[in-house]
Enzyme design. Structure first.
Site, short mmCIF file in Angstrom:
data_model
loop_
_atom_site.label_atom_id
_atom_site.label_comp_id
_atom_site.label_asym_id
_atom_site.label_seq_id
_atom_site.Cartn_x
_atom_site.Cartn_y
_atom_site.Cartn_z
N GLN A 95 0.73 -1.30 0.01
CA GLN A 95 0.10 0.16 -0.06
C GLN A 95 0.86 1.28 -0.02
O GLN A 95 1.63 1.35 0.96
CB GLN A 95 -0.87 0.08 1.31
N CYS A 118 -2.01 -3.81 -5.36
CA CYS A 118 -1.17 -3.73 -4.20
C CYS A 118 -2.18 -4.32 -3.01
O CYS A 118 -3.50 -4.43 -3.53
CB CYS A 118 -0.95 -2.26 -3.86
N CYS A 119 -1.70 -4.68 -2.11
CA CYS A 119 -2.24 -5.05 -0.66
C CYS A 119 -1.46 -4.32 0.33
O CYS A 119 -0.53 -3.60 -0.06
CB CYS A 119 -2.33 -6.52 -0.77
N ASN A 120 -1.73 -4.63 1.56
CA ASN A 120 -1.17 -3.89 2.83
C ASN A 120 0.50 -4.17 2.58
O ASN A 120 1.08 -3.01 2.59
CB ASN A 120 -1.66 -4.47 3.78
#
Length: 185
Positions: free
Chosen positions: A22, A122-124
């Site tokens: 992120q 995206c992710c964390n």
């Protein structure tokens, strides 16, 4: 002059297709240089408010594919009056399951549309969920499984999730349909 700092776990998947964790405020000047049209959010939680504000100000389309249910059916752990129930004097959580199959299919369907590029998935942390999407994308490209898993492991580091690797290996690419628009591009 603004600092140009890429998000954590940033990488080029192919021309116009990027992956990362992120992005934070520190990364916004870097993202501006990419001229993104789309961000595909595959995180388990909602993206941050500051990221949402940035996307809005830049006219970047967000496809928020965050699940609305808990990822780990074993969490929160069972409790007693004295706290967490230990297993053999140690507390062990079962492994987290891979991302839901519909999330992967929806992500890949978006990635096959030329109109979404340039795009960032995206992710964390940019490791597991993003890595699983990219791994399944590589399967669509007919990469060798050993190369797909090597790329997944490069971003996952010491936190490789065997269930994600198994998901990538067993993912049925026939579940993703390619339209005429996608085949021409």
């Amino acid at each position: 002059m603004a600092k140009i700092v890429p998000p954590m776990n940033f990488g080029l998947v192919e021309d116009g297709f990027y992956r990362s964790a992120q992005p934070s405020e520190l990364n916004f000047s870097f993202l501006e240089k990419l001229n993104l049209k789309t961000i595909i959010w595959v995180g388990a939680e909602e993206p941050s408010e500051i990221l949402l504000s940035f996307l809005d100000s830049q006219g970047i389309t967000l496809h928020n594919l965050a699940p609305q249910v808990s990822l780990n059916p074993h969490f929160p752990p069972p409790y007693t009056d004295s706290g967490v129930v230990p297993i053999s004097d140690h507390y062990h959580l079962p492994p987290l399951p891979p991302p839901p199959e519909p999330l992967i299919i929806q992500s890949l369907t978006l990635l096959l549309r030329p109109s979404t590029f340039p795009t960032l998935v995206c992710c964390n942390m940019g490791r597991h969920r993003t890595g699983t999407v990219v791994g399944c994308y590589r399967k669509l490209q007919r990469w060798a499984l050993s190369s797909i898993l090597e790329e997944y492991r490069r971003y996952a580091g010491m936190k490789v999730r065997i269930l994600n690797e198994q998901f990538i290996e067993l993912f049925d690419t026939d579940l993703v349909s390619i339209t005429a628009e996608q085949a021409v591009a």
